[in-house]
Design an enzyme around this catalytic site. Structure first.
Site, PDB file in Angstrom:
ATOM      1  N   TYR A  62      -3.308  -1.635 -10.332  1.00 45.69           N
ATOM      2  CA  TYR A  62      -3.232  -1.469  -8.869  1.00 45.69           C
ATOM      3  C   TYR A  62      -2.355  -2.561  -8.250  1.00 45.69           C
ATOM      4  O   TYR A  62      -1.458  -2.294  -7.445  1.00 45.69           O
ATOM      5  CB  TYR A  62      -4.663  -1.514  -8.286  1.00 45.69           C
ATOM      6  CG  TYR A  62      -4.702  -1.654  -6.781  1.00 45.69           C
ATOM      7  CD1 TYR A  62      -4.593  -0.527  -5.966  1.00 45.69           C
ATOM      8  CD2 TYR A  62      -4.825  -2.907  -6.172  1.00 45.69           C
ATOM      9  CE1 TYR A  62      -4.602  -0.663  -4.570  1.00 45.69           C
ATOM     10  CE2 TYR A  62      -4.839  -3.045  -4.807  1.00 45.69           C
ATOM     11  CZ  TYR A  62      -4.725  -1.922  -4.005  1.00 45.69           C
ATOM     12  OH  TYR A  62      -4.730  -2.063  -2.646  1.00 45.69           O
TER      13      TYR A  62
ATOM     14  N   VAL B 240       1.226  -3.887   3.678  1.00 45.85           N
ATOM     15  CA  VAL B 240       1.163  -5.209   4.317  1.00 45.85           C
ATOM     16  C   VAL B 240       2.386  -6.094   4.028  1.00 45.85           C
ATOM     17  O   VAL B 240       2.512  -7.175   4.593  1.00 45.85           O
ATOM     18  CB  VAL B 240      -0.137  -5.990   3.972  1.00 45.85           C
ATOM     19  CG1 VAL B 240      -1.357  -5.338   4.587  1.00 45.85           C
ATOM     20  CG2 VAL B 240      -0.302  -6.176   2.485  1.00 45.85           C
TER      21      VAL B 240
ATOM     22  N   TYR C 244      -4.192   3.631   8.122  1.00 45.88           N
ATOM     23  CA  TYR C 244      -5.529   3.045   8.156  1.00 45.88           C
ATOM     24  C   TYR C 244      -6.286   3.486   9.407  1.00 45.88           C
ATOM     25  O   TYR C 244      -6.224   4.649   9.798  1.00 45.88           O
ATOM     26  CB  TYR C 244      -5.456   1.506   8.080  1.00 45.88           C
ATOM     27  CG  TYR C 244      -4.804   1.023   6.812  1.00 45.88           C
ATOM     28  CD1 TYR C 244      -5.279   1.462   5.583  1.00 45.88           C
ATOM     29  CD2 TYR C 244      -3.733   0.159   6.822  1.00 45.88           C
ATOM     30  CE1 TYR C 244      -4.697   1.036   4.403  1.00 45.88           C
ATOM     31  CE2 TYR C 244      -3.149  -0.279   5.647  1.00 45.88           C
ATOM     32  CZ  TYR C 244      -3.636   0.167   4.456  1.00 45.88           C
ATOM     33  OH  TYR C 244      -3.053  -0.247   3.313  1.00 45.88           O
TER      34      TYR C 244
ATOM     35  N   LYS D 198       0.402   3.417  -2.874  1.00 48.11           N
ATOM     36  CA  LYS D 198      -0.753   4.322  -3.010  1.00 48.11           C
ATOM     37  C   LYS D 198      -0.313   5.781  -3.010  1.00 48.11           C
ATOM     38  O   LYS D 198      -0.945   6.631  -3.627  1.00 48.11           O
ATOM     39  CB  LYS D 198      -1.769   4.066  -1.878  1.00 48.11           C
ATOM     40  CG  LYS D 198      -2.490   2.714  -2.039  1.00 48.11           C
ATOM     41  CD  LYS D 198      -3.407   2.398  -0.878  1.00 48.11           C
ATOM     42  CE  LYS D 198      -4.292   1.205  -1.185  1.00 48.11           C
ATOM     43  NZ  LYS D 198      -4.229   0.097  -0.270  1.00 48.11           N
TER      44      LYS D 198
ATOM     45  N   SER E  45       0.792  -1.241   0.000  1.00 47.98           N
ATOM     46  CA  SER E  45       0.000   0.000   0.000  1.00 47.98           C
ATOM     47  C   SER E  45       0.820   1.285   0.000  1.00 47.98           C
ATOM     48  O   SER E  45       0.252   2.362  -0.168  1.00 47.98           O
ATOM     49  CB  SER E  45      -0.947   0.018   1.194  1.00 47.98           C
ATOM     50  OG  SER E  45      -2.091  -0.698   0.856  1.00 47.98           O
TER      51      SER E  45
HETATM   52  N1  GLU Z   1      -2.122  -5.232  -2.217  1.00 47.77           N
HETATM   53  C1  GLU Z   1      -2.721  -5.141  -0.941  1.00 47.77           C
HETATM   54  C2  GLU Z   1      -4.220  -5.152  -1.025  1.00 47.77           C
HETATM   55  O1  GLU Z   1      -4.781  -4.538  -1.871  1.00 47.77           O
HETATM   56  C3  GLU Z   1      -2.245  -3.890  -0.257  1.00 47.77           C
HETATM   57  C4  GLU Z   1      -2.795  -3.699   1.140  1.00 47.77           C
HETATM   58  C5  GLU Z   1      -1.862  -2.995   2.101  1.00 47.77           C
HETATM   59  O2  GLU Z   1      -0.651  -2.952   1.905  1.00 47.77           O
HETATM   60  O3  GLU Z   1      -2.348  -2.485   3.096  1.00 47.77           O
HETATM   61  O4  GLU Z   1      -4.894  -5.814  -0.283  1.00 47.77           O
END
Ligand code: GLU
Length: 319
Positions: A190, A260, A242, A69, A66
């Site tokens: 993504y 993650v 988050y 992002k 993430s």
């Molecule tokens: N590729 C993961 C997902 O979309 C990223 C989530 C994350 O790193 O928090 O679930």
């Protein structure tokens, strides 16, 4: 503070991080991520005056997840402009899990922010006819000053084969007219961005590029506009962790984004970038060792956004 004093603080931070590792678990909903060594812990700091402090597993490659992002959002803000992006995605903390679709389904026609999956998928969809994965990778390498940043095919295939949750979110977004581009292409871009590999070192570089107003310290090249960097750092502070973002802002107070894969990138304005890698995660999906490590650094090096500001004001106070 000299190098020896800073190294001592880093050692204390690493020791605190190691204590927390057994209380977390590596991500397993993407099966390939469950192969990570839970005991890895790397801490890298890169300062604006060009000093680097590395401790632990700072060269181990892992997937950015993430943290991508913020790269995708930065590209989108520059390619589409903030109006187009924020017409589709809000910038409010969600208070919900990163892959939640409850609020979107029941009460809202806009993802809460670009740091949760629904928001990031929407931002990604806006880029589909403007760029390619290959161009995004070139730009990500520049932002992280990491020429080896590349797709981890095993992680990509593993996530692509277990993507029901994100697919559900993406089709819900399409049903509401929020995603107008091809849904499967959106999921593909993504997931590819999430599967790029980094190290704690390259994350410290990314953090410093943001701290340095979007300018690559090593070449002096401007990679992002000031306006974009301000928005990214604010969104990291308010939404980067988050549903722990508020608590993290109070106790650590440094704009940070987690993934993650176990990565954390933090940016201390005009001062330093911090990269952390430790794949043991807490129940919210944030790297569990990262919290005590960053809290210790924030306290000892006075990095909390408000403490840091008063330090600068003190420095310019007339005597
Ligand atoms: N590729 C993961 C997902 O979309 C990223 C989530 C994350 O790193 O928090 O679930």
């Amino acid at each position: 503070m000299d190098r020896k004093e800073i190294n001592a603080i880093l050692e204390e931070a690493i020791a605190l991080g190691k204590e927390a590792i057994p209380n977390g678990e590596v991500a397993s909903y993407i099966p390939e991520l469950s192969k990570a060594d839970k005991n890895h812990l790397g801490l890298s700091i890169y300062t604006k005056d060009g000093r680097r402090y590395n401790m632990g597993d700072t060269d181990v490659r892992f997937t950015i997840q993430s943290i991508s992002k913020i790269i995708t959002l930065a590209v989108a803000l520059e390619a589409c402009g903030p109006e187009e992006i924020f017409a589709k995605v809000d910038v409010e903390p969600s208070g919900e899990a990163f892959n939640s679709l409850i609020d979107l389904d029941t009460t809202s026609n806009k993802p809460k922010n670009p740091m949760i999956n629904s928001g990031a998928l929407t931002v990604t969809s806006l880029l589909l006819n403007k760029t390619t994965f290959s161009e995004m990778r070139v730009f990500a390498r520049k932002l992280c000053q990491d020429p080896e940043m590349d797709l981890d095919k095993a992680v990509f295939n593993s996530e692509r084969a277990n993507i029901s949750r994100n697919r559900a979110i993406a089709y819900l977004l399409e049903s509401k007219g929020i995603i107008e581009s091809d849904v499967e292409d959106t999921l593909d871009l993504y997931t590819k961005m999430c599967s790029l590999t980094v190290t704690a070192n390259s994350l410290a570089n990314l953090g410093l590029t943001l701290a340095n107003d979007g300018i690559d310290l090593s070449t002096g090249t401007r990679l992002l506009k000031t306006e974009t960097v301000h928005m990214i750092k604010t969104i990291m502070l308010t939404c980067g962790m988050y549903d722990s973002s508020g608590e993290f802002a109070v106790h650590v107070g440094v704009p940070t984004k987690s993934g993650v894969g176990g990565g954390l990138v933090s940016t201390v304005d005009k001062e330093m970038g911090i990269g952390i890698f430790s794949p043991s995660l807490d129940e919210k999906g944030n790297c569990i060792a990262g919290r005590p490590v960053l809290e210790h650094l924030s306290k000892e090096l006075k990095l909390h956004i408000f403490e840091w500001q008063s330090r600068i004001v003190d420095q310019v106070k007339p005597v």
